[in-house]
Write an enzyme that holds these catalytic residues in place. Structure first.
Site, mmCIF file in Angstrom:
data_model
loop_
_atom_site.group_PDB
_atom_site.id
_atom_site.type_symbol
_atom_site.label_atom_id
_atom_site.label_comp_id
_atom_site.label_asym_id
_atom_site.label_seq_id
_atom_site.Cartn_x
_atom_site.Cartn_y
_atom_site.Cartn_z
ATOM 1 N N ASP A 149 51.195 133.725 29.012
ATOM 2 C CA ASP A 149 51.436 135.417 29.651
ATOM 3 C C ASP A 149 52.407 135.994 28.510
ATOM 4 O OD1 ASP A 149 51.641 137.598 31.186
ATOM 5 O OD2 ASP A 149 53.412 136.509 32.331
ATOM 6 N N SER A 150 52.683 137.238 28.652
ATOM 7 C CA SER A 150 53.684 137.970 27.715
ATOM 8 C C SER A 150 55.178 137.587 28.182
ATOM 9 C CB SER A 150 53.352 139.488 27.813
ATOM 10 O OG SER A 150 53.307 139.816 29.023
ATOM 11 N N TYR A 163 52.915 143.383 26.757
ATOM 12 C CA TYR A 163 51.457 143.471 26.159
ATOM 13 C C TYR A 163 50.709 144.932 26.478
ATOM 14 C CZ TYR A 163 51.208 138.622 24.395
ATOM 15 O OH TYR A 163 51.414 137.518 23.798
ATOM 16 N N CYS A 209 47.937 136.747 32.397
ATOM 17 C CA CYS A 209 48.305 137.929 32.012
ATOM 18 C C CYS A 209 46.857 138.940 32.127
ATOM 19 C CB CYS A 209 48.945 138.113 30.675
ATOM 20 S SG CYS A 209 49.257 139.600 29.984
ATOM 21 N N ASN A 210 46.936 139.729 32.900
ATOM 22 C CA ASN A 210 45.882 141.113 33.062
ATOM 23 C C ASN A 210 45.608 141.514 31.959
ATOM 24 O OD1 ASN A 210 44.889 141.429 36.216
ATOM 25 N ND2 ASN A 210 46.982 140.849 36.207
ATOM 26 N N GLU A 259 61.084 145.926 37.271
ATOM 27 C CA GLU A 259 62.162 145.128 36.514
ATOM 28 C C GLU A 259 63.287 145.862 36.876
ATOM 29 O OE1 GLU A 259 60.590 144.927 32.568
ATOM 30 O OE2 GLU A 259 59.510 143.221 33.103
ATOM 31 N N CYS A 275 48.038 143.432 37.898
ATOM 32 C CA CYS A 275 49.103 143.178 36.801
ATOM 33 C C CYS A 275 50.237 142.474 37.703
ATOM 34 C CB CYS A 275 50.267 144.210 36.275
ATOM 35 S SG CYS A 275 51.536 144.180 35.426
ATOM 36 N N THR A 276 50.856 141.268 36.953
ATOM 37 C CA THR A 276 51.311 140.419 37.719
ATOM 38 C C THR A 276 52.734 140.828 38.577
ATOM 39 O OG1 THR A 276 52.364 139.422 35.850
ATOM 40 C CG2 THR A 276 50.626 138.299 36.554
ATOM 41 N N HIS A 277 53.256 141.773 37.955
ATOM 42 C CA HIS A 277 54.695 142.615 38.423
ATOM 43 C C HIS A 277 53.926 143.431 39.795
ATOM 44 C CE1 HIS A 277 56.504 141.825 34.774
ATOM 45 N NE2 HIS A 277 57.379 142.528 35.073
#
Lengths: 275, 275
Positions: B12-13, B44, B75-76, B152, B183-185
């Site tokens: 992942d990034s 990314y 990572c998407n 974040e 997106c993982t976030h």
């Protein structure tokens, strides 16, 4: 031996530093500029200071290898993280945007506190605040990580920007009279910040002041290109050249050809200087 | 020769892919995991697809050099940019998060349109939308570049997030009944999105589904580590190890030791595979 005909090296994480290049070209119209945009590793402002310091050392060393006569760190995060230490290891004059920004704020200030808005790296470095403190100026810094993506999303003049600006500035000092826009993206937020802060508060942007300082010191050192022809600008970017060209052109900041620079070459030149 | 005792490679990034690792470890408790976080080059999602594709090729090639038995692109943006093409050049099984996310949305859907919220790279790749279209499902995608910095900044559950979500979703289809958080976030924004969209709309997150797919296919291939001991996780990061450790620990996703991986080694392994 310094050579007046050599280019001025300028680096930034992206296109923002081109605002400094534009001001530099007005001040030094015959000088060549070699611009390095490390777009593969942007943004710098949300990354740890030690990492940003390493990126800056690589870019500076690469520009020295390209025989520039001087270097301008046209990125607040990199200036805050790497200067003044970087200047000691680099064999040509190096300027950042922090000192000129502080000088402009001191000139604009009318007795109140000076605010600094910047990236997390810039604010955490304390680079602006410590200089203002040493000058005896009450100061206040705030990291504004959402401002860069808001500007890049073209939302700088919307209610979203206004709400985010209120969030970041809610506890500003009552006697704030000057605010340093300590990131090359932030001048786009000037209308929104102006509405929030009122006309009493002056907004200071360091691109113009930095170019004045660089021009004046190169002139004193006899290192200004004599002309008569116009200076040439070359852009080297570690990321996608088309995207850089497109973004820079949209801002009306594109000033010459754009070529790719592989990250592996940056890393190489850094170890070269260290060895 | 595939080896059941070899680790599963995950990349992942940043830290987001650790949500996939957590789900993987619940499904495959005896398997080792080698996690590569390319934090020096994150994010990314705002970078051009060709660049993200290059980053993904480097990470996959590096993990192959480390003799992983399979790779999960957690990572998407990287999944959307690099798959399925990457799988053809890599000599071990490769899974992304897009196919499992689409499968989960198809299972959750009750006849209406499926929405996809993701980074610019993910949405511009059309990876989700084209798969939904091929399945005959009306769909709608929207890039939400402000969502990652909002999460974040720990603003996911604030009026700022609500206003930004309204901005991105204002023209959603009237019959939207399922939304893929691509997106993982984004799962952190579920409460805010739930308030905006109402209970009728289901939110789908692909981490769990991806882990189920990987576990089931490794099991079919006889490639699951037999135990009895618990699997070990190692994290390699291209950026600052302390920041990675701190961020991952704050999310309760840190699962093992963290070591630095210089970008120059990633670039090297890519050329190795190509040669």
């Amino acid at each position: 031996v310094p050579n007046a005909l050599a280019p001025i090296g300028v680096f930034d994480s992206g296109v923002g530093g081109l605002s400094v290049v534009r001001a530099l070209r007005r001040a030094l119209p015959h000088d060549d500029v070699l611009y390095l945009g490390d777009t593969a590793r942007l943004p710098y402002g949300s990354k740890p200071l030690a990492m940003v310091r390493g990126f800056a050392a690589e870019s500076a060393a690469y520009l020295v290898d390209q025989r520039v006569k001087a270097i301008v760190v046209a990125c607040n995060s990199a200036s805050a993280a790497a200067l003044p230490a970087l200047a000691e290891t680099i064999p040509v004059p190096v300027w950042g945007v922090v000192e000129p920004g502080v000088a402009a704020a001191l000139a604009a200030r009318r007795g109140g506190a000076v605010g600094v808005l910047g990236t997390t790296a810039t604010i955490e470095s304390n680079a602006y605040q410590s200089r203002l403190g040493r000058a005896g100026v009450p100061n206040w810094g705030r990291a504004c990580p959402l401002f860069v993506p808001i500007v890049e999303e073209r939302l700088a003049d919307t209610p979203i920007a206004a709400l985010v600006a209120e969030h970041y500035l809610f506890d500003r000092p009552a006697d704030l009279d000057t605010v340093i826009l300590a990131c090359t993206h932030y001048p786009a937020l000037a209308p929104t910040l102006g509405r929030l802060l009122g006309e009493r508060v002056q907004l200071v942007d360091s691109a113009e002041t930095t170019a004045q300082v660089v021009a004046s010191e190169l002139r004193s050192a006899g290192l200004v290109a004599p002309g008569p022809g116009p200076g040439r600008v070359r852009h080297l970017v570690t990321g996608d050249t088309d995207v850089f060209r497109h973004t820079a052109a949209a801002l009306d900041w594109l000033a010459g050809e754009v070529s790719p620079l592989p990250l592996s070459e940056l890393a190489r030149s850094r170890s070269g200087v260290r060895a």
